[in-house]
Design a protein around this motif. Structure first.
Motif, PDB file in Angstrom:
ATOM      1  N   LEU A  80      -4.596  18.303  -4.740  1.00 30.05           N
ATOM      2  CA  LEU A  80      -5.926  18.208  -5.336  1.00 30.05           C
ATOM      3  C   LEU A  80      -6.129  16.737  -5.704  1.00 30.05           C
ATOM      4  CD1 LEU A  80      -8.453  19.806  -6.263  1.00 30.05           C
ATOM      5  CD2 LEU A  80      -7.440  19.813  -8.562  1.00 30.05           C
ATOM      6  N   GLN A  81      -6.952  16.070  -4.909  1.00 27.70           N
ATOM      7  CA  GLN A  81      -7.288  14.675  -5.185  1.00 27.70           C
ATOM      8  C   GLN A  81      -8.467  14.659  -6.145  1.00 27.70           C
ATOM      9  OE1 GLN A  81      -5.798  11.727  -4.129  1.00 27.70           O
ATOM     10  NE2 GLN A  81      -7.217  10.773  -5.583  1.00 27.70           N
ATOM     11  N   MET A  82      -8.267  14.033  -7.286  1.00 28.65           N
ATOM     12  CA  MET A  82      -9.305  14.006  -8.315  1.00 28.65           C
ATOM     13  C   MET A  82      -9.731  12.571  -8.557  1.00 28.65           C
ATOM     14  SD  MET A  82      -7.719  16.826 -10.959  1.00 28.65           S
ATOM     15  CE  MET A  82      -6.377  15.763 -11.475  1.00 28.65           C
ATOM     16  N   ASN A  83     -10.970  12.274  -8.255  1.00 24.97           N
ATOM     17  CA  ASN A  83     -11.523  10.940  -8.439  1.00 24.97           C
ATOM     18  C   ASN A  83     -12.602  10.970  -9.515  1.00 24.97           C
ATOM     19  OD1 ASN A  83      -9.907  10.038  -6.259  1.00 24.97           O
ATOM     20  ND2 ASN A  83     -11.532  10.524  -4.790  1.00 24.97           N
ATOM     21  N   SER A  84     -12.907   9.787 -10.029  1.00 24.21           N
ATOM     22  CA  SER A  84     -13.969   9.652 -11.044  1.00 24.21           C
ATOM     23  C   SER A  84     -13.790  10.671 -12.159  1.00 24.21           C
ATOM     24  CB  SER A  84     -15.345   9.820 -10.392  1.00 24.21           C
ATOM     25  OG  SER A  84     -15.540   8.868  -9.373  1.00 24.21           O
ATOM     26  N   LEU A  85     -12.602  10.732 -12.688  1.00 23.04           N
ATOM     27  CA  LEU A  85     -12.298  11.737 -13.698  1.00 23.04           C
ATOM     28  C   LEU A  85     -13.123  11.531 -14.962  1.00 23.04           C
ATOM     29  CD1 LEU A  85      -8.481  11.955 -13.105  1.00 23.04           C
ATOM     30  CD2 LEU A  85     -10.031  13.911 -13.113  1.00 23.04           C
ATOM     31  N   LYS A  86     -13.471  12.654 -15.568  1.00 24.73           N
ATOM     32  CA  LYS A  86     -14.268  12.653 -16.798  1.00 24.73           C
ATOM     33  C   LYS A  86     -13.473  13.346 -17.909  1.00 24.73           C
ATOM     34  CE  LYS A  86     -18.485  13.319 -14.050  1.00 24.73           C
ATOM     35  NZ  LYS A  86     -19.667  14.185 -13.830  1.00 24.73           N
ATOM     36  N   PRO A  87     -13.788  13.065 -19.159  1.00 24.75           N
ATOM     37  CA  PRO A  87     -13.083  13.741 -20.258  1.00 24.75           C
ATOM     38  C   PRO A  87     -13.163  15.267 -20.157  1.00 24.75           C
ATOM     39  CG  PRO A  87     -14.285  11.849 -21.100  1.00 24.75           C
ATOM     40  CD  PRO A  87     -14.672  11.986 -19.658  1.00 24.75           C
ATOM     41  N   GLU A  88     -14.247  15.791 -19.639  1.00 21.40           N
ATOM     42  CA  GLU A  88     -14.384  17.247 -19.515  1.00 21.40           C
ATOM     43  C   GLU A  88     -13.497  17.838 -18.427  1.00 21.40           C
ATOM     44  OE1 GLU A  88     -16.857  14.961 -19.512  1.00 21.40           O
ATOM     45  OE2 GLU A  88     -18.481  15.553 -18.133  1.00 21.40           O
ATOM     46  N   ASP A  89     -12.819  16.986 -17.655  1.00 20.09           N
ATOM     47  CA  ASP A  89     -11.846  17.480 -16.670  1.00 20.09           C
ATOM     48  C   ASP A  89     -10.488  17.752 -17.313  1.00 20.09           C
ATOM     49  OD1 ASP A  89     -13.220  15.102 -14.350  1.00 20.09           O
ATOM     50  OD2 ASP A  89     -13.618  17.268 -14.425  1.00 20.09           O
ATOM     51  N   THR A  90     -10.359  17.428 -18.573  1.00 24.28           N
ATOM     52  CA  THR A  90      -9.098  17.637 -19.281  1.00 24.28           C
ATOM     53  C   THR A  90      -8.731  19.114 -19.318  1.00 24.28           C
ATOM     54  OG1 THR A  90      -9.326  15.667 -20.656  1.00 24.28           O
ATOM     55  CG2 THR A  90      -7.976  17.451 -21.534  1.00 24.28           C
TER      56      THR A  90
END
Length: 123
Positions: A80-90
């Motif tokens: 799972l490649q996760m880019n442009s992570l946001k705090p709500e992805d925690t």
């Protein structure tokens, strides 16, 4: 089927992470592999899925355009490649193996689960 998730960590908003899920056992008997996440005090939510036979992928609307699911069949590993992570992805991210032809976004259709890997995105 045994699943081992890894790759989580503490990152800042806008950063990227790649999660891995190594599978062993009768992986050919599954319908697909999925990623779910669970934030503290919340339910486990669907993130992404890749079909076992076709390789067709699906991602949740909340991560579309930022997250990509892929696999390396030779290594029996899903990423799972996760880019442009946001705090709500925690949250704690779980990989899972789907064992029936039911909906890919329903965690009830997954029987095998990895132990989870924590992703923390700071603002």
């Amino acid at each position: 089927v045994q699943l081992q998730a890894s790759g989580g960590g503490l990152v800042q908003a806008g950063d990227s992470l790649r999660l891995s899920c190594a599978a062993s056992g009768r992986t050919f008997s599954t319908y697909g592999m999925g990623w779910f996440r669970q934030a503290p005090g919340k339910e486990r939510d669907f993130v992404a899925h890749i079909a076992q036979s076709s390789g067709v992928t699906y991602v949740a609307d909340s991560v579309k355009g930022r997250f990509t699911i892929s696999r390396d069949s030779a290594k029996n590993t899903v990423y799972l490649q996760m880019n442009s992570l946001k705090p709500e992805d925690t949250g704690v991210y779980y990989c899972a193996a789907r064992v029936n032809s039911g909906g890919y976004s329903d965690p009830g259709n997954y029987y095998y689960w990895g132990q989870g890997t924590l992703v923390t995105v700071s603002s």
